[in-house]
Structure formats: structure tokens, C-alpha cells
Write a protein that holds these residues in place. Structure first.
Motif, PDB file in Angstrom:
ATOM      1  N   LYS A 183       0.911  -1.196  -0.040  1.00 25.92           N
ATOM      2  CA  LYS A 183       0.154  -0.149  -0.067  1.00 25.92           C
ATOM      3  C   LYS A 183       0.622   1.268   0.058  1.00 25.92           C
ATOM      4  N   GLN A 184       0.464   2.300  -0.636  1.00 24.31           N
ATOM      5  CA  GLN A 184       1.404   3.461  -0.721  1.00 24.31           C
ATOM      6  C   GLN A 184       0.913   4.348   0.271  1.00 24.31           C
ATOM      7  N   GLY A 185       1.907   4.726   0.992  1.00 20.83           N
ATOM      8  CA  GLY A 185       1.518   5.443   2.112  1.00 20.83           C
ATOM      9  C   GLY A 185       1.834   7.142   2.071  1.00 20.83           C
ATOM     10  N   ASP A 186       1.791   7.804   3.122  1.00 19.96           N
ATOM     11  CA  ASP A 186       1.726   9.257   3.216  1.00 19.96           C
ATOM     12  C   ASP A 186       3.099   9.480   3.774  1.00 19.96           C
ATOM     13  N   SER A 187       4.037  10.478   3.241  1.00 16.51           N
ATOM     14  CA  SER A 187       5.304  10.586   3.777  1.00 16.51           C
ATOM     15  C   SER A 187       5.125  11.627   4.964  1.00 16.51           C
ATOM     16  N   SER A 188       4.254  12.272   5.383  1.00 14.83           N
ATOM     17  CA  SER A 188       4.115  13.302   6.190  1.00 14.83           C
ATOM     18  C   SER A 188       4.456  12.779   7.473  1.00 14.83           C
ATOM     19  N   SER A 189       4.419  11.672   7.759  1.00 15.63           N
ATOM     20  CA  SER A 189       4.609  11.134   9.275  1.00 15.63           C
ATOM     21  C   SER A 189       6.184  10.808   9.508  1.00 15.63           C
ATOM     22  N   LEU A 190       6.843  10.849   8.138  1.00  8.60           N
ATOM     23  CA  LEU A 190       8.406  10.332   8.586  1.00  8.60           C
ATOM     24  C   LEU A 190       8.899  11.367   9.303  1.00  8.60           C
ATOM     25  N   ASN A 191       9.879  10.714  10.336  1.00 10.41           N
ATOM     26  CA  ASN A 191      10.593  11.522  11.056  1.00 10.41           C
ATOM     27  C   ASN A 191      11.841  12.384  10.354  1.00 10.41           C
ATOM     28  N   SER A 192      12.091  13.675  10.662  1.00  7.21           N
ATOM     29  CA  SER A 192      12.988  14.252  10.361  1.00  7.21           C
ATOM     30  C   SER A 192      14.002  14.443  11.386  1.00  7.21           C
ATOM     31  N   ARG A 193      15.204  14.214  11.529  1.00  8.82           N
ATOM     32  CA  ARG A 193      16.223  14.643  12.736  1.00  8.82           C
ATOM     33  C   ARG A 193      17.434  14.893  12.132  1.00  8.82           C
ATOM     34  N   SER A 194      18.327  15.641  12.700  1.00 10.16           N
ATOM     35  CA  SER A 194      19.366  16.234  12.285  1.00 10.16           C
ATOM     36  C   SER A 194      20.710  15.680  12.286  1.00 10.16           C
ATOM     37  N   LYS A 195      20.972  15.227  13.584  1.00 10.90           N
ATOM     38  CA  LYS A 195      22.578  14.737  14.120  1.00 10.90           C
ATOM     39  C   LYS A 195      22.471  13.294  14.254  1.00 10.90           C
ATOM     40  N   TYR A 196      23.480  12.826  13.691  1.00 12.54           N
ATOM     41  CA  TYR A 196      23.841  11.365  14.015  1.00 12.54           C
ATOM     42  C   TYR A 196      24.329  10.915  15.278  1.00 12.54           C
ATOM     43  N   ASN A 197      23.492  10.108  16.077  1.00 10.38           N
ATOM     44  CA  ASN A 197      23.970   9.817  17.445  1.00 10.38           C
ATOM     45  C   ASN A 197      24.532   8.228  17.127  1.00 10.38           C
ATOM     46  N   ARG A 198      25.909   8.055  17.050  1.00 13.82           N
ATOM     47  CA  ARG A 198      26.392   7.053  17.058  1.00 13.82           C
ATOM     48  C   ARG A 198      26.374   6.071  18.152  1.00 13.82           C
ATOM     49  N   GLN A 199      26.361   6.584  19.519  1.00  9.24           N
ATOM     50  CA  GLN A 199      26.192   5.464  20.592  1.00  9.24           C
ATOM     51  C   GLN A 199      24.628   5.093  20.586  1.00  9.24           C
ATOM     52  N   ALA A 200      23.581   5.917  20.097  1.00 14.80           N
ATOM     53  CA  ALA A 200      22.264   5.300  19.965  1.00 14.80           C
ATOM     54  C   ALA A 200      22.379   4.324  18.948  1.00 14.80           C
ATOM     55  N   ALA A 201      23.030   4.475  17.662  1.00  8.92           N
ATOM     56  CA  ALA A 201      22.764   3.460  16.888  1.00  8.92           C
ATOM     57  C   ALA A 201      23.601   2.101  17.187  1.00  8.92           C
ATOM     58  N   VAL A 202      24.694   2.017  17.832  1.00  7.70           N
ATOM     59  CA  VAL A 202      25.220   1.034  18.367  1.00  7.70           C
ATOM     60  C   VAL A 202      24.613   0.277  19.459  1.00  7.70           C
ATOM     61  N   GLN A 203      23.907   1.179  20.462  1.00  7.23           N
ATOM     62  CA  GLN A 203      23.091   0.614  21.563  1.00  7.23           C
ATOM     63  C   GLN A 203      22.095  -0.184  20.868  1.00  7.23           C
ATOM     64  N   TYR A 204      21.483   0.219  19.706  1.00  5.94           N
ATOM     65  CA  TYR A 204      20.367  -0.316  19.178  1.00  5.94           C
ATOM     66  C   TYR A 204      21.021  -1.569  18.375  1.00  5.94           C
ATOM     67  N   ALA A 205      21.988  -1.664  17.848  1.00  4.38           N
ATOM     68  CA  ALA A 205      22.645  -2.837  17.159  1.00  4.38           C
ATOM     69  C   ALA A 205      22.965  -3.730  17.994  1.00  4.38           C
TER      70      ALA A 205
ATOM     71  N   ASN B  28      40.086   0.469   8.575  1.00  2.00           N
ATOM     72  CA  ASN B  28      40.633   0.879   9.774  1.00  2.00           C
ATOM     73  C   ASN B  28      40.219   2.392  10.131  1.00  2.00           C
ATOM     74  N   GLN B  29      39.968   3.219   8.838  1.00  2.00           N
ATOM     75  CA  GLN B  29      39.315   4.469   9.168  1.00  2.00           C
ATOM     76  C   GLN B  29      38.069   4.444   9.457  1.00  2.00           C
ATOM     77  N   LEU B  30      37.232   3.611   9.690  1.00  2.00           N
ATOM     78  CA  LEU B  30      35.721   3.409  10.456  1.00  2.00           C
ATOM     79  C   LEU B  30      35.858   3.506  11.782  1.00  2.00           C
ATOM     80  N   ILE B  31      34.743   4.250  12.248  1.00  2.00           N
ATOM     81  CA  ILE B  31      34.317   4.255  13.836  1.00  2.00           C
ATOM     82  C   ILE B  31      32.914   3.806  14.027  1.00  2.00           C
ATOM     83  N   PRO B  32      32.754   3.315  15.386  1.00  2.00           N
ATOM     84  CA  PRO B  32      31.265   2.760  15.718  1.00  2.00           C
ATOM     85  C   PRO B  32      30.154   3.687  15.030  1.00  2.00           C
ATOM     86  N   GLY B  33      29.195   2.848  14.465  1.00  2.00           N
ATOM     87  CA  GLY B  33      28.286   3.644  13.846  1.00  2.00           C
ATOM     88  C   GLY B  33      28.231   3.640  12.308  1.00  2.00           C
TER      89      GLY B  33
END
Length: 283
Positions: free
Chosen positions: A112-134, A214-219
Motif C-alpha cells: 500500500k502506498q503511504g503518506d510521507s508526512s509522518s516520516l521523522n526528520s532528525r538532524s544529528k547522527y547519534n553513533r552511541q544510540a545506533a550502536v546501542q540499538y545494534a 581501519n578508518q571506520l568508527i562505531p556507527g
């Protein structure tokens, strides 16, 4: 390592053709100066069925490696699904059940095609939160999202979103990076599509290509083309660095935690493997 190999082969009747996989894993640890000081493994049967004079059990083999590298200790884990067949003559066969190929993963169903209006728009990448979720979902599946038969990119996308990556592009599946209850972009769930989305995006979630792991960091994210055929098969998220400063990654299909980034210990690995290393940015 040899003890676990015998455990797999004898108790679970694993095909001895997997010797190449074991040899690569042993060589990989030796090359890294790492030592396995403890191994734990157990199998969990989650499905049983019988048909045409065959008994088929599906099980997960969960293996934990306690690894010492210089002064660092960490736990590597993997959960691999197998089919265990017993025919009417009592013969046993075990087959590893994974397939990284995803070309038609999300193209075979209607949504089903949905409405994009509810998609979240956030600005700063929180690497700790991404790793915690992982870490929270490496061997489980968030009921807020659909679980795919090949779930690696869906899992990585969830991690990126947990870190604040903004969705955009709905409801056009070929555009942007987004997820809704009954619909999602190809880039959300298909490894090949996410690889090219990260490389080409100029705003929102985007990836800056790094030359070496080796240039990569968590997240950050690593993409894999196992056979070097130009079709990208798999994605992982960096969750830590080992004692040599090299990435350790989490992934789905097969579910893995703190796995060494190169995947040389994977049965999907070939000498022609290609990698892409992406530093994740949100702009």
C-alpha cells in the motif's frame, strides 16, 4: 577451534566440506594476533516437520567465542540456522540455511502506498544510540518492523534510524530511504540499493567513502560484494574496534555480534570479495 569443529561435525553432522571455512577462520585469528580462550556452543531446535518419509528439524546453532587480543577481551557471537534431515533409512544430513542474494527480496510483493508526512526528520547522527540499538537487536527482531528472510539491510537501516538518520522519499520506493508499516524504499531493505544510496546521497543520511576499514568508527557501515560481480550482497554496522584498531561488526543473516569486519570466516566469502567502507553523516 578444533574442539568446536569436531562438535559441529560429529554432533550436528555438518558437512566436512566446510573445512575451508574453518581454515580461513583459524588463519584470520592468527593473522590478527588473537586467541580464542573459551568457546561455548549449543543448538536450539525451533521447528519440526515430517513429509515424504523424511523428518526435518530446523535449528539455530549459537556459538560464543571469548577472544583475547593483546590486553583486550571481547565476546564474538554468531547464530546460524540449519536444516537437519533424517530420511527413512536413518541417514542424517545438515545444511546451512542462509542466502545473501537479495535481488528480488522486496520486488515480488505489492504494498500500500503511504503518506510521507509522518516520516521523522532528525538532524544529528547519534553513533552511541545506533550502536546501542545494534547491540539490543543483533539476535532478535524489533516487532515495530517487518522481518525479512534476508534481514541484514533492514537491520542496518533500523540502526541508522535509531541513530537519528532522517527518512525521506516516501511513497516512491526507488527514491530516498524510508520505512512505513506496509511499505519501504528499496534502499531500506536491499543491500545493493543501500550501498548505492549511501554513495549518492547529498543530504539527510549519506555515506562518505573511506579507503580502508581501519578508518571506520562505531556507527559506520560496511558493504560486501562476496563474488565481485558488481551486485552488493550484504551490509554490516561497525559496533567496536579490536586491539589493532580494526572494525568489529554486528549483522543479521546470519546473526552475528562483534564479528571481524572482513568476513573471511563466512561460507559466502570468495577471493573476489569487494568492500565499501562508509563513514555515516547526517546533513
Amino acid at each position: 577451534m578444533e574442539q568446536l569443529k569436531r562438535y559441529w561435525q560429529d554432533f550436528f553432522a555438518i558437512d566436512r566440506n566446510e573445512d575451508d571455512w574453518w581454515a580461513r577462520k583459524q588463519a584470520l585469528f592468527a593473522e590478527r594476533g588473537a586467541e580464542i580462550i573459551q568457546i561455548k556452543g549449543n543448538g536450539h531446535v525451533y521447528s519440526k516437520l515430517s513429509y515424504e518419509q523424511e523428518n526435518i528439524h530446523q535449528y539455530h546453532l549459537h556459538v560464543q567465542y571469548l577472544i583475547k587480543q593483546q590486553k583486550q577481551l571481547y565476546l564474538e557471537e554468531s547464530v546460524t540456522p540449519y536444516l537437519f534431515k533424517k530420511d527413512h533409512q536413518g541417514n542424517m544430513q545438515a545444511h546451512r540455511r542462509h542466502d545473501y542474494k537479495q535481488e528480488d527480496l522486496v520486488k515480488t510483493e505489492m504494498f500500500k502506498q503511504g503518506d510521507s508526512s509522518s516520516l521523522n526528520s532528525r538532524s544529528k547522527y547519534n553513533r552511541q544510540a545506533a550502536v546501542q540499538y545494534a547491540e539490543r537487536w543483533w539476535n532478535d527482531y524489533n516487532p515495530a518492523y517487518r522481518q525479512f528472510p534476508v534481514d541484514c539491510t533492514n537491520y542496518v537501516s533500523q540502526c541508522l534510524y535509531a541513530g537519528g538518520a532522517p527518512m525521506h522519499g516516501a511513497p516512491v520506493r526507488e527514491r530516498g530511504w524510508w520505512y512505513q508499516d506496509t511499505n519501504w524504499s528499496f534502499s531500506w531493505a536491499v543491500a545493493h540499493s543501500l550501498r548505492w544510496y549511501l554513495a549518492g546521497a547529498t543530504s539527510g543520511l549519506r555515506g562518505e567513502e573511506m579507503k580502508t576499514a581501519n578508518q571506520l568508527i562505531p556507527g559506520d557501515v560496511i558493504c560486501y560484494d562476496f563474488t565481485g560481480d558488481g551486485r552488493w550482497d550484504h551490509n554490516t554496522i561497525v559496533v567496536a574496534k579490536d586491539a589493532n584498531g580494526m572494525p568489529l561488526v554486528n549483522a543479521h543473516t546470519d546473526n552475528s555480534r562483534n564479528r571481524y569486519w572482513s568476513y573471511e570466516d563466512s561460507t559466502a566469502w570468495t577471493p573476489d570479495i569487494q568492500y565499501k567502507f562508509f563513514r555515516i553523516h547526517i546533513e
